[in-house]
Design a protein around this motif. Structure first.
Motif, short mmCIF file in Angstrom:
data_model
loop_
_atom_site.label_atom_id
_atom_site.label_comp_id
_atom_site.label_asym_id
_atom_site.label_seq_id
_atom_site.Cartn_x
_atom_site.Cartn_y
_atom_site.Cartn_z
N LYS A 1 62.47 77.65 114.95
CA LYS A 1 61.62 76.46 115.06
C LYS A 1 62.43 75.17 115.22
N CYS A 2 63.75 75.26 115.10
CA CYS A 2 64.59 74.05 115.12
C CYS A 2 64.60 73.41 116.51
N ILE A 3 64.45 72.09 116.53
CA ILE A 3 64.48 71.36 117.80
C ILE A 3 65.81 70.63 117.98
N HIS A 4 66.77 70.89 117.06
CA HIS A 4 68.14 70.37 117.17
C HIS A 4 68.17 68.83 117.28
N CYS A 5 67.31 68.22 116.49
CA CYS A 5 67.22 66.75 116.53
C CYS A 5 68.38 66.09 115.79
N GLY A 6 68.99 66.80 114.86
CA GLY A 6 70.15 66.26 114.14
C GLY A 6 69.82 65.46 112.90
N ALA A 7 68.55 65.28 112.58
CA ALA A 7 68.19 64.45 111.42
C ALA A 7 68.82 64.98 110.13
N CYS A 8 68.85 66.28 109.98
CA CYS A 8 69.41 66.87 108.75
C CYS A 8 70.91 66.63 108.64
N THR A 9 71.58 66.55 109.78
CA THR A 9 73.05 66.39 109.75
C THR A 9 73.45 65.01 109.24
N TYR B 1 73.60 72.02 119.73
CA TYR B 1 72.75 72.84 118.88
C TYR B 1 73.18 72.67 117.42
N LEU B 2 72.22 72.85 116.54
CA LEU B 2 72.52 72.78 115.11
C LEU B 2 73.33 74.00 114.68
N THR B 3 74.40 73.76 113.89
CA THR B 3 75.13 74.87 113.27
C THR B 3 75.12 74.66 111.77
N LYS C 1 64.20 67.16 102.96
CA LYS C 1 63.24 66.10 103.28
C LYS C 1 63.54 65.42 104.60
N ALA C 2 64.80 65.51 105.04
CA ALA C 2 65.19 64.83 106.28
C ALA C 2 64.63 65.53 107.52
N CYS C 3 64.30 66.80 107.39
CA CYS C 3 63.84 67.55 108.56
C CYS C 3 62.38 67.24 108.86
N PRO C 4 62.10 66.73 110.06
CA PRO C 4 60.70 66.38 110.38
C PRO C 4 59.79 67.59 110.46
N LEU C 5 60.36 68.76 110.68
CA LEU C 5 59.56 69.97 110.81
C LEU C 5 59.49 70.79 109.53
N ARG C 6 60.21 70.33 108.50
CA ARG C 6 60.23 71.02 107.19
C ARG C 6 60.56 72.51 107.33
N ILE C 7 61.62 72.77 108.06
CA ILE C 7 62.00 74.17 108.27
C ILE C 7 63.26 74.57 107.49
N LEU C 8 63.70 73.67 106.60
CA LEU C 8 64.82 73.99 105.71
C LEU C 8 64.26 74.25 104.32
N HIS C 9 64.78 75.28 103.67
CA HIS C 9 64.27 75.64 102.35
C HIS C 9 65.41 76.07 101.44
S1 SF4 Z 1 66.26 68.15 111.06
FE1 SF4 Z 1 65.16 70.12 111.23
S2 SF4 Z 1 64.60 70.28 113.41
FE2 SF4 Z 1 66.18 68.68 113.23
S3 SF4 Z 1 68.14 69.76 113.58
FE3 SF4 Z 1 67.79 69.78 111.37
S4 SF4 Z 1 66.74 71.72 110.95
FE4 SF4 Z 1 66.58 71.34 113.15
#
Ligand code: SF4
Ligand code: SF4
Length: 140
Positions: free
Chosen positions: A84-92, A108-110, A124-132
Protein backbone atom coordinates in the motif's frame (compact mmCIF):
# COMPACT_ATOMS: atom_id res chain seq x y z
CA UNK A 1 23.13 -16.09 22.57
CA UNK A 2 20.49 -13.47 23.07
CA UNK A 3 20.03 -10.01 21.57
CA UNK A 4 17.88 -7.29 23.07
CA UNK A 5 17.18 -3.67 22.25
CA UNK A 6 16.62 -1.39 25.23
CA UNK A 7 16.02 2.23 26.12
CA UNK A 8 18.15 3.29 29.12
CA UNK A 9 17.26 6.39 31.11
CA UNK A 10 20.05 7.77 33.29
CA UNK A 11 19.31 10.14 36.17
CA UNK A 12 21.49 13.30 36.02
CA UNK A 13 23.78 11.91 38.73
CA UNK A 14 24.56 8.86 36.57
CA UNK A 15 25.21 10.33 33.12
CA UNK A 16 28.99 9.98 33.54
CA UNK A 17 28.73 6.42 34.91
CA UNK A 18 30.82 4.14 32.62
CA UNK A 19 28.01 1.64 32.11
CA UNK A 20 28.95 0.54 28.60
CA UNK A 21 32.52 -0.27 29.66
CA UNK A 22 31.23 -2.34 32.56
CA UNK A 23 28.74 -4.22 30.39
CA UNK A 24 31.56 -5.22 28.05
CA UNK A 25 34.14 -5.97 30.74
CA UNK A 26 32.06 -7.55 33.50
CA UNK A 27 29.28 -9.20 31.50
CA UNK A 28 31.06 -9.96 28.20
CA UNK A 29 28.33 -8.24 26.21
CA UNK A 30 28.60 -6.72 22.78
CA UNK A 31 27.13 -3.22 23.01
CA UNK A 32 25.85 -1.29 20.04
CA UNK A 33 24.69 2.26 20.78
CA UNK A 34 21.82 3.07 18.39
CA UNK A 35 20.88 6.48 19.72
CA UNK A 36 22.22 8.78 22.44
CA UNK A 37 21.02 11.93 24.12
CA UNK A 38 23.43 12.55 26.99
CA UNK A 39 24.35 15.91 28.52
CA UNK A 40 25.99 16.80 31.80
CA UNK A 41 23.56 17.31 34.70
CA UNK A 42 20.56 16.31 32.57
CA UNK A 43 18.59 13.09 32.36
CA UNK A 44 20.34 10.96 29.73
CA UNK A 45 18.85 8.53 27.24
CA UNK A 46 20.55 5.75 25.34
CA UNK A 47 19.05 3.22 22.97
CA UNK A 48 21.33 0.20 22.89
CA UNK A 49 21.47 -3.25 21.44
CA UNK A 50 23.00 -5.85 23.75
CA UNK A 51 24.25 -9.19 22.52
CA UNK A 52 25.56 -11.97 24.74
CA UNK A 53 24.93 -15.01 26.82
CA UNK A 54 21.33 -15.05 28.11
CA UNK A 55 22.37 -15.25 31.77
CA UNK A 56 24.91 -12.45 31.33
CA UNK A 57 22.21 -10.25 29.81
CA UNK A 58 19.83 -11.02 32.68
CA UNK A 59 22.57 -10.28 35.23
CA UNK A 60 23.51 -7.08 33.42
CA UNK A 61 19.88 -5.89 33.42
CA UNK A 62 19.71 -6.51 37.16
CA UNK A 63 22.94 -4.56 37.61
CA UNK A 64 21.62 -1.67 35.49
CA UNK A 65 18.42 -1.46 37.56
CA UNK A 66 20.51 -1.60 40.74
CA UNK A 67 22.35 1.51 39.60
CA UNK A 68 19.09 3.46 39.41
CA UNK A 69 19.15 3.44 35.60
CA UNK A 70 15.74 2.67 34.12
CA UNK A 71 15.66 0.03 31.42
CA UNK A 72 12.82 -0.46 28.97
CA UNK A 73 13.20 -3.44 26.68
CA UNK A 74 11.70 -3.31 23.23
CA UNK A 75 10.30 -6.60 22.02
CA UNK A 76 8.08 -5.06 19.40
CA UNK A 77 8.83 -4.77 15.73
CA UNK A 78 7.69 -2.36 13.08
CA UNK A 79 5.73 -3.74 10.17
CA UNK A 80 4.85 -2.05 6.89
CA UNK A 81 2.03 -2.90 4.53
CA UNK A 82 4.44 -2.51 1.65
CA UNK A 83 1.91 -3.13 -1.08
CA UNK A 84 0.00 0.00 0.00
CA UNK A 85 3.04 2.30 0.28
CA UNK A 86 3.08 5.27 -2.10
CA UNK A 87 6.74 6.08 -1.27
CA UNK A 88 5.91 9.63 -0.27
CA UNK A 89 8.79 9.77 2.23
CA UNK A 90 6.81 11.33 5.08
CA UNK A 91 7.89 8.60 7.50
CA UNK A 92 11.56 9.08 6.65
CA UNK A 93 11.53 12.70 7.79
CA UNK A 94 10.75 11.76 11.40
CA UNK A 95 12.83 8.59 11.70
CA UNK A 96 15.72 9.38 14.08
CA UNK A 97 17.87 6.41 13.11
CA UNK A 98 17.42 6.52 9.31
CA UNK A 99 15.95 3.03 9.42
CA UNK A 100 13.40 4.31 6.92
CA UNK A 101 14.85 5.89 3.81
CA UNK A 102 13.86 6.79 0.30
CA UNK A 103 16.66 5.54 -1.89
CA UNK A 104 17.80 6.29 -5.39
CA UNK A 105 17.49 5.44 -8.22
CA UNK A 106 13.88 4.31 -7.75
CA UNK A 107 12.99 6.61 -4.82
CA UNK A 108 11.33 3.66 -3.13
CA UNK A 109 11.00 3.32 0.62
CA UNK A 110 13.50 0.96 2.28
CA UNK A 111 13.36 -0.26 5.86
CA UNK A 112 16.43 -1.43 7.78
CA UNK A 113 15.06 -3.41 10.72
CA UNK A 114 18.46 -3.52 12.44
CA UNK A 115 18.52 0.27 12.72
CA UNK A 116 14.94 0.62 13.96
CA UNK A 117 14.64 1.98 17.51
CA UNK A 118 10.99 0.91 17.75
CA UNK A 119 10.17 4.48 18.79
CA UNK A 120 6.91 4.61 16.81
CA UNK A 121 7.43 8.15 15.50
CA UNK A 122 6.85 7.08 11.93
CA UNK A 123 3.41 5.65 12.60
CA UNK A 124 1.59 8.98 12.88
CA UNK A 125 3.66 10.50 10.07
CA UNK A 126 2.30 8.08 7.48
CA UNK A 127 -0.76 9.54 5.73
CA UNK A 128 -1.99 6.05 4.88
CA UNK A 129 -1.45 4.60 8.38
CA UNK A 130 0.26 1.53 7.00
CA UNK A 131 3.01 1.35 9.64
CA UNK A 132 2.32 -0.64 12.79
CA UNK A 133 4.13 -1.72 15.95
CA UNK A 134 3.21 -4.95 17.61
CA UNK A 135 2.66 -4.66 21.34
CA UNK A 136 4.96 -7.35 22.68
CA UNK A 137 6.86 -4.89 24.84
CA UNK A 138 7.90 -5.47 28.44
CA UNK A 139 9.52 -3.58 31.30
CA UNK A 140 12.58 -4.97 33.06
S1 SF4 B 1 4.76 7.68 4.99
FE1 SF4 B 1 3.61 5.77 4.58
S2 SF4 B 1 3.11 5.87 2.39
FE2 SF4 B 1 4.73 7.39 2.77
S3 SF4 B 1 6.67 6.29 2.36
FE3 SF4 B 1 6.26 6.05 4.55
S4 SF4 B 1 5.14 4.10 4.72
FE4 SF4 B 1 5.05 4.72 2.57
S1 SF4 C 1 9.85 3.06 14.77
FE1 SF4 C 1 9.80 4.16 12.82
S2 SF4 C 1 10.61 6.22 13.27
FE2 SF4 C 1 11.20 4.89 14.97
S3 SF4 C 1 13.26 4.16 14.42
FE3 SF4 C 1 11.80 2.59 13.72
S4 SF4 C 1 11.40 3.13 11.62
FE4 SF4 C 1 12.34 4.93 12.55
Amino acid sequence: MKKIKANLTFPPSKVTFPLMTLLVREYSLEVNILNADVRLNKTGKLVVELLGDEKNIDDALEFIEGQGIKCHIFNGTLSIQEEKCIHCGACTTVCPSHALQIEQPDFYLTFNKEKCLVCGLCIKACPLRILHLDHRESEE
